[in-house]
Design a protein around this motif. Structure first.
Motif, PDB file in Angstrom:
ATOM      1  N   LEU A  98    -111.489 -95.630 -62.906  1.00 30.56           N
ATOM      2  CA  LEU A  98    -110.779 -96.875 -62.607  1.00 30.56           C
ATOM      3  C   LEU A  98    -111.092 -97.236 -61.165  1.00 30.56           C
ATOM      4  O   LEU A  98    -110.825 -96.459 -60.243  1.00 30.56           O
ATOM      5  CB  LEU A  98    -109.274 -96.684 -62.787  1.00 30.56           C
ATOM      6  N   LEU A  99    -111.669 -98.434 -60.978  1.00 27.28           N
ATOM      7  CA  LEU A  99    -112.053 -98.887 -59.646  1.00 27.28           C
ATOM      8  C   LEU A  99    -111.106 -99.975 -59.157  1.00 27.28           C
ATOM      9  O   LEU A  99    -110.667-100.820 -59.940  1.00 27.28           O
ATOM     10  CB  LEU A  99    -113.485 -99.427 -59.655  1.00 27.28           C
ATOM     11  N   ASP A 100    -110.791 -99.953 -57.852  1.00 22.95           N
ATOM     12  CA  ASP A 100    -109.971-101.014 -57.273  1.00 22.95           C
ATOM     13  C   ASP A 100    -110.880-102.191 -56.886  1.00 22.95           C
ATOM     14  O   ASP A 100    -112.088-102.176 -57.152  1.00 22.95           O
ATOM     15  CB  ASP A 100    -109.150-100.496 -56.092  1.00 22.95           C
ATOM     16  N   ALA A 101    -110.327-103.207 -56.239  1.00 22.34           N
ATOM     17  CA  ALA A 101    -111.083-104.415 -55.891  1.00 22.34           C
ATOM     18  C   ALA A 101    -112.237-104.120 -54.939  1.00 22.34           C
ATOM     19  O   ALA A 101    -113.240-104.847 -54.918  1.00 22.34           O
ATOM     20  CB  ALA A 101    -110.149-105.451 -55.286  1.00 22.34           C
ATOM     21  N   GLN A 102    -112.137-103.074 -54.139  1.00 24.08           N
ATOM     22  CA  GLN A 102    -113.196-102.710 -53.207  1.00 24.08           C
ATOM     23  C   GLN A 102    -114.212-101.738 -53.815  1.00 24.08           C
ATOM     24  O   GLN A 102    -115.119-101.269 -53.129  1.00 24.08           O
ATOM     25  CB  GLN A 102    -112.609-102.081 -51.936  1.00 24.08           C
ATOM     26  N   ARG A 144    -113.500 -98.693 -54.990  1.00 21.22           N
ATOM     27  CA  ARG A 144    -113.120 -97.298 -54.768  1.00 21.22           C
ATOM     28  C   ARG A 144    -112.471 -96.739 -56.019  1.00 21.22           C
ATOM     29  O   ARG A 144    -111.697 -97.406 -56.701  1.00 21.22           O
ATOM     30  CB  ARG A 144    -112.156 -97.187 -53.592  1.00 21.22           C
ATOM     31  N   CYS A 145    -112.760 -95.486 -56.292  1.00 20.18           N
ATOM     32  CA  CYS A 145    -112.237 -94.813 -57.478  1.00 20.18           C
ATOM     33  C   CYS A 145    -110.764 -94.480 -57.297  1.00 20.18           C
ATOM     34  O   CYS A 145    -110.372 -93.853 -56.311  1.00 20.18           O
ATOM     35  CB  CYS A 145    -113.054 -93.547 -57.723  1.00 20.18           C
ATOM     36  N   GLN A 146    -109.944 -94.880 -58.258  1.00 17.25           N
ATOM     37  CA  GLN A 146    -108.504 -94.641 -58.200  1.00 17.25           C
ATOM     38  C   GLN A 146    -108.026 -93.631 -59.251  1.00 17.25           C
ATOM     39  O   GLN A 146    -106.989 -93.016 -59.079  1.00 17.25           O
ATOM     40  CB  GLN A 146    -107.737 -95.952 -58.388  1.00 17.25           C
ATOM     41  N   GLY A 160    -111.027-102.980 -64.676  1.00 21.82           N
ATOM     42  CA  GLY A 160    -111.389-102.043 -63.634  1.00 21.82           C
ATOM     43  C   GLY A 160    -111.971-100.730 -64.114  1.00 21.82           C
ATOM     44  O   GLY A 160    -112.452 -99.941 -63.311  1.00 21.82           O
ATOM     45  N   HIS A 217    -110.790 -92.111 -54.188  1.00 14.42           N
ATOM     46  CA  HIS A 217    -110.483 -92.964 -53.037  1.00 14.42           C
ATOM     47  C   HIS A 217    -111.724 -93.281 -52.207  1.00 14.42           C
ATOM     48  O   HIS A 217    -111.618 -93.613 -51.038  1.00 14.42           O
ATOM     49  CB  HIS A 217    -109.384 -92.343 -52.167  1.00 14.42           C
TER      50      HIS A 217
END
Length: 77
Positions: free
Chosen positions: A19-23, A25-27, A40, A53
């Motif tokens: 799962l990636l955030d808007a930037q 980065r792995c969440q 995402g 992160h």
């Protein structure tokens, strides 16, 4: 009897997702048969906790799989 059949049945392979955030980065990570529901999620070739992160490396992504039809297509036309 079902137990005996389960010994001979092939289990579906699990796929890995991040799962990636808007930037980018792995969440979170998830391992399942089907793609997770929601925005995402991207399919990856392996799970590495060192990616948490941080931006997901481009080499980690799996190319999208073609949608499988419920019908079988003929081999020759």
């Amino acid at each position: 009897m079902n137990f005996l059949w389960s010994l001979f049945m092939r289990k579906p392979a699990l796929r890995q997702f991040a799962l990636l955030d808007a930037q980018g980065r792995c969440q979170a990570f998830k391992e399942c048969n089907q793609p997770p529901v929601g925005n995402g999620w991207v399919e990856i070739d392996e799970i590495r906790l060192s990616w948490m992160h941080r931006p997901l490396p481009a080499r980690a992504r799996v190319s999208p799989r073609p949608a499988q039809s419920s019908r079988h297509q003929p081999l020759a036309a």
